[in-house]
Design a protein around this motif. Structure first.
Motif, short mmCIF file in Angstrom:
data_model
loop_
_atom_site.label_atom_id
_atom_site.label_comp_id
_atom_site.label_asym_id
_atom_site.label_seq_id
_atom_site.Cartn_x
_atom_site.Cartn_y
_atom_site.Cartn_z
N HIS A 1 7.05 35.31 -6.75
CA HIS A 1 7.30 35.12 -7.60
C HIS A 1 8.32 34.09 -8.06
O HIS A 1 8.07 33.24 -8.99
N LYS A 2 9.51 34.38 -8.20
CA LYS A 2 10.94 34.12 -8.51
C LYS A 2 11.15 32.72 -7.94
O LYS A 2 11.04 31.38 -8.46
N TYR A 3 11.12 32.18 -6.42
CA TYR A 3 11.08 32.05 -5.58
C TYR A 3 9.97 30.73 -6.37
O TYR A 3 10.92 29.48 -5.60
N ARG A 4 9.15 30.95 -6.12
CA ARG A 4 7.81 30.05 -6.91
C ARG A 4 7.84 29.60 -7.94
O ARG A 4 8.14 28.25 -8.28
N GLU A 5 8.44 30.20 -9.10
CA GLU A 5 8.59 29.41 -10.78
C GLU A 5 9.76 29.34 -9.76
O GLU A 5 9.92 27.60 -10.79
N HIS A 6 10.92 29.09 -9.39
CA HIS A 6 12.11 28.29 -9.10
C HIS A 6 11.58 27.12 -8.54
O HIS A 6 12.12 25.45 -9.28
N VAL A 7 11.16 26.74 -7.47
CA VAL A 7 10.24 25.68 -6.88
C VAL A 7 9.63 24.60 -8.23
O VAL A 7 9.76 23.54 -8.16
N GLU A 8 8.62 25.67 -8.25
CA GLU A 8 7.82 24.75 -9.68
C GLU A 8 8.75 23.97 -10.70
O GLU A 8 8.30 22.80 -10.67
N SER A 9 9.56 24.44 -11.29
CA SER A 9 10.13 24.06 -12.18
C SER A 9 11.47 22.83 -12.18
O SER A 9 11.41 22.27 -11.95
N GLN A 10 11.59 22.99 -10.63
CA GLN A 10 12.94 22.41 -10.08
C GLN A 10 11.30 21.07 -8.91
O GLN A 10 12.08 19.59 -10.04
N THR A 11 10.33 21.23 -9.14
CA THR A 11 9.50 19.67 -8.50
C THR A 11 8.93 19.40 -10.21
O THR A 11 8.98 18.42 -9.88
N ALA A 12 8.46 20.42 -10.90
CA ALA A 12 8.53 19.64 -12.16
C ALA A 12 9.59 18.67 -13.20
O ALA A 12 8.74 18.07 -14.03
N ARG A 13 11.06 19.50 -12.81
CA ARG A 13 12.14 18.23 -13.53
C ARG A 13 12.25 16.54 -12.72
O ARG A 13 11.72 15.89 -12.84
N LEU A 14 11.78 17.19 -11.48
CA LEU A 14 11.46 16.12 -10.36
C LEU A 14 10.69 14.85 -10.71
O LEU A 14 10.51 13.51 -10.69
N ILE A 15 9.09 15.16 -10.85
CA ILE A 15 8.45 14.61 -11.27
C ILE A 15 8.56 14.10 -12.89
O ILE A 15 8.38 12.98 -13.34
N LYS A 16 9.12 14.93 -13.83
CA LYS A 16 9.63 14.15 -15.05
C LYS A 16 10.84 13.12 -14.95
O LYS A 16 10.62 12.17 -15.60
N LYS A 17 11.54 13.33 -14.44
CA LYS A 17 12.57 12.17 -13.18
C LYS A 17 12.02 11.46 -13.48
O LYS A 17 12.25 9.90 -13.60
N GLY A 18 10.87 11.32 -11.98
CA GLY A 18 10.28 10.28 -11.33
C GLY A 18 9.80 9.61 -12.43
O GLY A 18 9.90 8.38 -12.12
N ALA A 19 8.85 10.18 -13.60
CA ALA A 19 7.79 9.43 -14.36
C ALA A 19 8.96 8.17 -15.58
O ALA A 19 8.99 7.59 -16.12
N ARG A 20 10.18 9.26 -15.81
CA ARG A 20 11.15 8.56 -16.22
C ARG A 20 11.67 7.44 -15.70
O ARG A 20 11.78 6.44 -16.58
N SER A 21 11.82 7.30 -14.55
CA SER A 21 12.57 6.41 -13.85
C SER A 21 11.47 5.68 -13.67
O SER A 21 11.99 3.74 -13.57
N ILE A 22 10.20 5.70 -13.93
CA ILE A 22 9.09 4.28 -13.35
C ILE A 22 9.75 3.88 -14.67
O ILE A 22 9.12 2.27 -15.01
N LEU A 23 9.07 4.18 -15.45
CA LEU A 23 8.91 3.73 -16.86
C LEU A 23 10.31 2.77 -17.54
O LEU A 23 10.52 2.08 -18.01
#
Length: 145
Positions: A58-80
């Motif tokens: 569960h901790k690992y899953r939380e970590h991976v999902e948080s990292q992925t969410a950060r990357l997705i947000k960063k990617g969206a900002r880069s596109i904009l």
């Protein structure tokens, strides 16, 4: 389109869309937690392990999902940011084109004025020549009398 965002494939795009994120801008403005909540609905993680192992997973899953969410947000900002940069470049190009058109119109008007002045000068010259010719004719006619 959400699929343009790095780290967003079809299943994550569907998860984001189903959670109300319909545009890249909405994703870029969302909190990492909101993005994480959306993508965790379609998570590839599942566990049938013991309670201790499950907590670690569960901790690992939380970590991976948080990292992925950060990357997705960063990617969206880069596109904009790239889109804004493109729009700024287009605006600069349009402004440059307008300036060039203005300069062209100014030169054209100046040339037209010069042509008009030349035509006016030529008309005056022709009128003066006609007057001189008439004056010579009148002088020759009076000399003949």
């Amino acid at each position: 389109m959400l699929l343009q965002i790095p780290h967003v494939k079809a299943f994550r795009a569907r998860a984001l869309f189903d959670s109300g994120f319909q545009t890249i801008e909405q994703v870029s403005e969302a909190s990492v937690e909101d993005i994480k909540g959306a993508i965790s609905k379609y998570s590839a993680f599942s566990s049938s392990k013991s309670n201790v192992e499950g907590k670690a997973d569960h901790k690992y899953r939380e970590h991976v999902e948080s990292q992925t969410a950060r990357l997705i947000k960063k990617g969206a900002r880069s596109i904009l940011a790239a889109q804004v940069e493109d729009l700024e470049f287009e605006a600069e190009q349009m402004e440059l084109a307008q300036q060039q058109e203005f300069q062209y119109d100014r030169r054209r008007r100046r040339n037209q004025l010069q042509n008009d002045e030349h035509e006016s000068a030529a008309q005056i010259f022709d009128e003066m020549r006609d007057i001189v010719s008439e004056s010579k004719s009148d002088t020759n006619a009076s000399d003949n009398e």
